[in-house]
Design a protein around this motif. Structure first.
Motif, short mmCIF file in Angstrom:
data_model
loop_
_atom_site.label_atom_id
_atom_site.label_comp_id
_atom_site.label_asym_id
_atom_site.label_seq_id
_atom_site.Cartn_x
_atom_site.Cartn_y
_atom_site.Cartn_z
N GLY A 200 14.45 -2.69 1.37
CA GLY A 200 13.41 -1.65 1.38
C GLY A 200 13.23 -1.06 2.77
O GLY A 200 12.13 -0.69 3.16
N GLY B 208 8.40 3.35 4.57
CA GLY B 208 7.19 2.58 4.88
C GLY B 208 7.37 1.44 5.87
O GLY B 208 7.88 1.61 6.98
N ILE B 209 6.97 0.26 5.44
CA ILE B 209 6.95 -0.91 6.32
C ILE B 209 8.37 -1.33 6.70
O ILE B 209 8.64 -1.65 7.87
CB ILE B 209 6.17 -2.05 5.64
CG1 ILE B 209 4.68 -1.70 5.69
CG2 ILE B 209 6.42 -3.40 6.32
CD1 ILE B 209 3.85 -2.30 4.60
N ARG C 267 17.59 1.96 -2.50
CA ARG C 267 18.37 2.74 -3.48
C ARG C 267 18.59 4.17 -3.03
O ARG C 267 19.51 4.83 -3.48
CB ARG C 267 17.62 2.77 -4.83
CG ARG C 267 17.50 1.42 -5.50
CD ARG C 267 16.40 1.45 -6.53
NE ARG C 267 15.14 1.84 -5.92
CZ ARG C 267 14.02 2.11 -6.56
NH1 ARG C 267 13.99 2.04 -7.86
NH2 ARG C 267 12.93 2.45 -5.90
N ASP C 268 17.72 4.67 -2.13
CA ASP C 268 17.77 6.09 -1.76
C ASP C 268 18.76 6.34 -0.62
O ASP C 268 18.47 6.05 0.54
CB ASP C 268 16.37 6.56 -1.37
CG ASP C 268 16.29 8.06 -1.25
OD1 ASP C 268 17.07 8.65 -0.46
OD2 ASP C 268 15.45 8.66 -1.94
N ARG D 68 17.52 8.81 2.39
CA ARG D 68 16.54 8.20 3.33
C ARG D 68 17.19 7.03 4.06
O ARG D 68 16.95 6.80 5.24
CB ARG D 68 15.30 7.74 2.57
CG ARG D 68 14.37 8.90 2.21
CD ARG D 68 13.03 8.42 1.69
NE ARG D 68 13.08 8.03 0.30
CZ ARG D 68 12.75 6.83 -0.17
NH1 ARG D 68 12.32 5.89 0.64
NH2 ARG D 68 12.83 6.57 -1.45
N LEU E 106 17.74 -3.86 -6.08
CA LEU E 106 17.47 -5.30 -6.14
C LEU E 106 17.24 -5.80 -7.56
O LEU E 106 17.27 -7.00 -7.81
CB LEU E 106 16.24 -5.65 -5.29
CG LEU E 106 16.44 -5.75 -3.77
CD1 LEU E 106 15.18 -6.30 -3.15
CD2 LEU E 106 17.62 -6.63 -3.42
N ALA E 107 16.98 -4.87 -8.48
CA ALA E 107 16.79 -5.27 -9.87
C ALA E 107 18.12 -5.48 -10.57
O ALA E 107 18.15 -5.90 -11.73
CB ALA E 107 15.97 -4.20 -10.61
N TYR F 257 7.81 -3.46 -5.55
CA TYR F 257 7.54 -2.46 -6.60
C TYR F 257 6.27 -2.85 -7.31
O TYR F 257 6.04 -4.03 -7.58
CB TYR F 257 8.71 -2.43 -7.58
CG TYR F 257 8.49 -1.48 -8.72
CD1 TYR F 257 8.54 -0.10 -8.50
CD2 TYR F 257 8.21 -1.94 -10.01
CE1 TYR F 257 8.31 0.79 -9.54
CE2 TYR F 257 7.99 -1.05 -11.05
CZ TYR F 257 8.04 0.31 -10.81
OH TYR F 257 7.81 1.19 -11.83
N TRP F 258 5.41 -1.88 -7.59
CA TRP F 258 4.22 -2.20 -8.40
C TRP F 258 3.88 -1.08 -9.36
O TRP F 258 4.13 0.08 -9.11
CB TRP F 258 3.02 -2.57 -7.55
CG TRP F 258 2.35 -1.50 -6.74
CD1 TRP F 258 1.66 -0.43 -7.20
CD2 TRP F 258 2.24 -1.46 -5.31
NE1 TRP F 258 1.13 0.28 -6.16
CE2 TRP F 258 1.47 -0.32 -4.99
CE3 TRP F 258 2.69 -2.27 -4.28
CZ2 TRP F 258 1.17 0.03 -3.68
CZ3 TRP F 258 2.38 -1.91 -2.97
CH2 TRP F 258 1.64 -0.78 -2.69
N VAL G 28 7.64 -10.32 2.32
CA VAL G 28 6.47 -9.43 2.38
C VAL G 28 5.70 -9.52 1.07
O VAL G 28 6.19 -9.12 0.01
CB VAL G 28 6.89 -7.99 2.72
CG1 VAL G 28 5.65 -7.09 2.77
CG2 VAL G 28 7.63 -7.95 4.06
N SER G 29 4.48 -10.06 1.16
CA SER G 29 3.63 -10.26 -0.01
C SER G 29 2.38 -9.39 0.13
O SER G 29 2.33 -8.46 0.96
CB SER G 29 3.28 -11.74 -0.13
OG SER G 29 2.51 -11.98 -1.28
N THR G 30 1.41 -9.70 -0.68
CA THR G 30 0.18 -8.89 -0.74
C THR G 30 -1.04 -9.79 -0.84
O THR G 30 -0.95 -10.91 -1.36
CB THR G 30 0.21 -7.97 -1.98
OG1 THR G 30 -1.10 -7.46 -2.21
CG2 THR G 30 0.63 -8.74 -3.23
N LEU H 50 -0.07 -8.71 2.88
CA LEU H 50 -0.65 -7.48 3.42
C LEU H 50 -1.88 -7.00 2.66
O LEU H 50 -1.93 -7.06 1.43
CB LEU H 50 0.40 -6.36 3.38
CG LEU H 50 1.75 -6.64 4.04
CD1 LEU H 50 2.62 -5.39 4.00
CD2 LEU H 50 1.55 -7.12 5.47
N PRO I 236 -4.36 -3.33 2.42
CA PRO I 236 -3.99 -1.92 2.27
C PRO I 236 -3.29 -1.39 3.52
O PRO I 236 -3.79 -1.58 4.64
CB PRO I 236 -5.33 -1.22 2.06
CG PRO I 236 -6.25 -2.28 1.56
CD PRO I 236 -5.78 -3.57 2.15
N VAL J 12 4.01 4.83 -0.44
CA VAL J 12 3.56 4.45 -1.78
C VAL J 12 2.04 4.51 -1.92
O VAL J 12 1.52 4.73 -3.01
CB VAL J 12 4.11 3.05 -2.16
CG1 VAL J 12 3.37 1.94 -1.47
CG2 VAL J 12 4.13 2.84 -3.64
#
Ligand SMILES: NC(=O)c1ccc[n+]([C@@H]2O[C@H](COP(=O)([O-])OP(=O)(O)OC[C@H]3O[C@@H](n4cnc5c(N)ncnc54)[C@H](OP(=O)(O)O)[C@@H]3O)[C@@H](O)[C@H]2O)c1
Length: 240
Positions: A14, A18-19, A39-40, A43, A60-61, A85-86, A132-134, A177, A179, A184
């Motif tokens: 990723g 972003g991060i 995937r992009d 970018r 990754l899927a 992904y969320w 990296v979690s949340t 993390l 917010p 995203v």
């Protein structure tokens, strides 16, 4: 090989946004050879050019993509499992494809990527992994049940891998993390700020700030630290 002054070769999943992109920028400035995946293509190539690194396209899927990523990345000193992904919403409206995508990107992909790369780090006697979690892996949040559970699984892996690979010199940690202002969350508008306002520091993370914490955990400065999940959430999970 990574030393206190040379971060070595770093793979950031990723890294196209972003991060992950902020981590790629920071670590490349610190002298790392950066490999970013996502995937992009467009970018990804932009970040590779900016950081003097390599972009490897991988979903990754997709298990075959993960195997290709491992083969093409070669020896990696530091792995940042950042891709995420969320899909938010009530559990009753969570679709099976949406659920499977969250599990695949947040849990299954990092599992098999790490299972392939960590033993090679262990053979060389050094390495660092940051997941990296949340904050919603540790705190209940309506509308985030499957996402939070998929990241809680990643946090459990963090502790298990620290036990599994620590004796061979490989450290594994995570950041949880709050917010954070990235591509995203841009669509959330004011909602991001209201969420962030509930924390003691009352602010959202900037990607560059998160990158500094990830870079610390990945570095030799964090040599005695493994198996931990570090909240990077302006104090949100510690406060009532
Ligand atoms: N922003 C926040 O407030 C926040 C809060 C808590 C946790 N987090 C976590 O922080 C991490 C980074 O998120 P972000 O905010 O920087 O989001 P972002 O800007 O949307 O970046 C997400 C990254 O994940 C990659 N990705 C998504 N699905 C993928 C797939 N199937 N295969 C490969 N790569 C995939 C994307 O790359 P491509 O588009 O190129 O595939 C992109 O580079 C995630 O794990 C997220 O869960 C963020």
């Amino acid at each position: 090989m990574a030393t206190p002054s040379d971060p070595g070769t770093v793979l950031i999943t990723g890294g196209t946004s972003g991060i992950g992109r902020a981590v790629a920028r920071l670590l490349s400035r610190q002298g790392a050879r950066v490999i970013i995946s996502g995937r992009d293509e467009s970018r990804g190539q932009d970040v590779a050019t900016e950081t003097g690194g390599r972009f490897l396209r991988a979903d990754l899927a997709d298990a075959e993509d993960v195997r290709h990523l491992v083969a093409e990345a070669g020896d990696v000193d530091v792995l940042i499992n950042n891709a995420g992904y969320w899909e938010l919403g009530p559990s009753a409206r969570t679709t099976e494809p949406g659920f499977d995508a969250m599990v695949a990107v947040n849990f299954r992909g990092p599992f098999f990527l790490t299972a392939a790369l960590a033993p090679k780090m262990a053979e060389r006697g050094h390495g660092a992994i940051v997941n990296v979690s949340t904050m919603v892996a540790a705190r209940g949040a309506a509308g985030m049940a499957a996402y939070g559970a998929s990241k809680a699984a990643l946090e459990a892996l963090t502790r298990s891998w620290a036990a599994e690979y620590g004796p061979a010199g490989v450290r594994v940690n995570a950041v949880a993390l709050g917010p954070s202002r990235t591509e995203v969350t841009r669509s959330m508008g004011d909602m991001l700020d209201s969420l962030a306002a509930a924390s003691p520091l009352g602010r959202a993370n900037e990607p560059e700030e998160v990158a500094q914490v990830i870079a610390f955990l990945a570095s030799e400065r964090a040599r005695p630290v493994t198996g931990t999940v570090l909240p990077v959430d302006a104090g949100r999970v510690s406060a009532l």
